[in-house]
Structures are given as structure tokens and as C-alpha cells.
Scaffold this active site. Structure first.
Site, PDB file in Angstrom:
ATOM      1  N   ASP A 216       0.869  -1.165   0.000  1.00 24.12           N
ATOM      2  CA  ASP A 216       0.000   0.000   0.000  1.00 24.12           C
ATOM      3  C   ASP A 216       0.912   1.223   0.000  1.00 24.12           C
ATOM      4  O   ASP A 216       2.097   1.133   0.335  1.00 24.12           O
ATOM      5  CB  ASP A 216      -0.894  -0.032   1.245  1.00 24.12           C
ATOM      6  CG  ASP A 216      -1.812   1.164   1.336  1.00 24.12           C
ATOM      7  OD1 ASP A 216      -2.405   1.538   0.312  1.00 24.12           O
ATOM      8  OD2 ASP A 216      -1.932   1.746   2.438  1.00 24.12           O
TER       9      ASP A 216
ATOM     10  N   ASP B 216      -0.180   5.071   0.843  1.00 23.19           N
ATOM     11  CA  ASP B 216      -0.425   6.125   1.822  1.00 23.19           C
ATOM     12  C   ASP B 216      -0.389   5.589   3.250  1.00 23.19           C
ATOM     13  O   ASP B 216      -1.059   4.602   3.579  1.00 23.19           O
ATOM     14  CB  ASP B 216      -1.787   6.772   1.563  1.00 23.19           C
ATOM     15  CG  ASP B 216      -1.862   7.396   0.180  1.00 23.19           C
ATOM     16  OD1 ASP B 216      -0.816   7.842  -0.321  1.00 23.19           O
ATOM     17  OD2 ASP B 216      -2.964   7.419  -0.408  1.00 23.19           O
TER      18      ASP B 216
ATOM     19  N   ASP C   7      -1.559  -0.271   6.105  1.00 18.26           N
ATOM     20  CA  ASP C   7      -1.946   0.338   7.375  1.00 18.26           C
ATOM     21  C   ASP C   7      -3.452   0.346   7.592  1.00 18.26           C
ATOM     22  O   ASP C   7      -3.916   0.637   8.695  1.00 18.26           O
ATOM     23  CB  ASP C   7      -1.486   1.803   7.405  1.00 18.26           C
ATOM     24  CG  ASP C   7      -2.319   2.665   6.449  1.00 18.26           C
ATOM     25  OD1 ASP C   7      -3.148   3.465   6.921  1.00 18.26           O
ATOM     26  OD2 ASP C   7      -2.191   2.489   5.229  1.00 18.26           O
TER      27      ASP C   7
END
Length: 215
Positions: free
Chosen positions: A6, A8, A172
Site C-alpha cells: 500500500d 499512503d 496500514d
């Protein structure tokens, strides 16, 4: 082994879409109300309730009518001013240490993700596609967004089922739970509150990044 990342708040400290809007506001290309609306959509994302179609209409209205070539210098300036300062050193070390095939997969739009991946030296990425007609952005997304279950669907366009089941995915976000479960190994990077709470059940490994690479 194939490593999926991922973007961001995983490889970089902040949300790249928010940084893009902040940058455009600083350049005088959008107003404060537009940025405020962006922040409200980001709150919905954090809560796991984002209406992606509605959000895309908002987000892409800024580039509607702009050519691909017209956007390139703006993106280069954005990456230097906004992305370079928020890249995690631990993320760069992790990517280097893992080696092998690296793919960034992000719900953020392709023109932003592509520019950031170019800076990070990552050749492959999957992102939410922005429609281009005759070299000009139409203001609409195209195809399935790389978001929630859509991330699994989109990564399957380039990986076979067997390859996905051998992959490692770092994220996250609670929105990435479908892909964390679909990969052979899911690893949480600075997980958000909702994902951390669910991890009592899933027992994903957790790693922390804090030091920035270029500070």
C-alpha cells in the site's frame, strides 16, 4: 516471492491525495472549501464508509480538461515538495531488503501513484484509473477502483491466483483487509485504529515506521 505495498501511510507518512489537494491550494488552483471537502472524504475513508464514486467525481474535477503533458510538470513539483519529505526510511529499507518483484497497489489515482512510484524507483503499480480521452483527463474514473475488494480484483488482473497466494502485502488501513486476507502473508505497517482492533482476531504481524528518509 511477490511483495505488494500500500502507499499512503504505509510507504509514506501522509495521505498522498490530501497532500495533492494541499499542494493545489498552495498553487492557487483550488480554494480552501475544496480542501475542506477533501478532508471530509478522508474522514469517511478512515471510518471505512467512503463512497468511492462520489469521491472520485470530487477529486477528478480538478484535472478535468487538463492534458497528460500539462499535468507532468505539476506532478514533478508536487513529488519534490510534498512527497519527498514524507517517505519513510524504513519503507525504503524494506523494499530494498525484500528485493524480488515489488508492486504498489493504492486506492489513490494513477497519475499521483505513478509519479510517486517513479520517485521511489518502483516500476509496477496498480491504482484507481483516471479516464483519459484524446490525451485529456475526462474527470471520471475508469474501471474498478483499487479500493477494498476492488484491490483484490485489480491485482488479479496482473497476478494469477497462485501468485497472489504466494505474495506478501503491507498496509496500514482497515480498507485493505480483503487483500491482507487474500495474500499469503499480510503485514500491518503503523495500522489504523480499526485495523489494529480487528487484529486481535487475525494476528497479522505488525511493524512500525517513524524515521523519514529525507528529513
Amino acid at each position: 516471492m511477490i511483495y505488494l505495498y500500500d502507499l499512503d501511510k504505509t510507504l509514506i507518512k501522509e495521505d498522498s491525495a490530501k497532500l495533492w489537494m494541499d499542494f493545489l491550494c498552495e498553487q492557487g488552483l483550488v480554494g480552501s472549501e475544496f480542501v475542506k471537502a477533501q478532508e471530509e472524504y478522508e474522514d469517511d475513508y478512515a471510518k471505512g464508509i467512503l463512497d468511492m464514486g462520489e469521491y472520485q467525481r470530487h477529486f477528478l474535477s480538478v484535472v478535468k480538461g487538463k492534458s497528460v503533458d500539462e499535468l507532468k510538470p505539476l506532478l514533478a513539483k508536487f513529488v519534490e515538495l510534498k512527497i519527498r519529505p514524507v517517505v519513510y526510511k524504513g519503507a525504503l529499507d524494506l523494499i530494498r531488503r525484500n528485493g524480488s518483484r515489488a508492486i504498489v497497489i493504492s486506492a489513490t489515482n494513477d497519475f499521483i501513484v505513478g509519479a510517486i512510484c517513479g520517485f521511489l524507483g518502483i516500476e509496477e503499480f496498480v491504482a484507481t484509473n483516471s479516464q483519459i480521452k484524446n490525451g485529456v483527463y475526462s474527470g471520471f474514473m475508469e474501471g474498478v477502483p483499487a479500493f477494498r475488494d476492488g484491490k483484490v480484483e485489480r491485482i488479479k488482473e496482473i497476478l494469477s491466483g497462485g501468485e497472489l497466494k504466494k505474495s506478501v502485502f503491507y498496509s496500514d488501513s482497515i480498507n485493505d483487509l480483503p487483500l491482507l486476507k487474500a495474500a499469503k502473508t499480510g503485514i500491518l505497517v503503523n495500522p489504523d485504529r480499526l485495523l489494529l482492533k480487528l487484529n486481535d482476531e487475525f494476528k497479522f504481524e505488525i511493524i512500525k515506521f517513524d524515521e523519514l528518509a529525507f528529513s
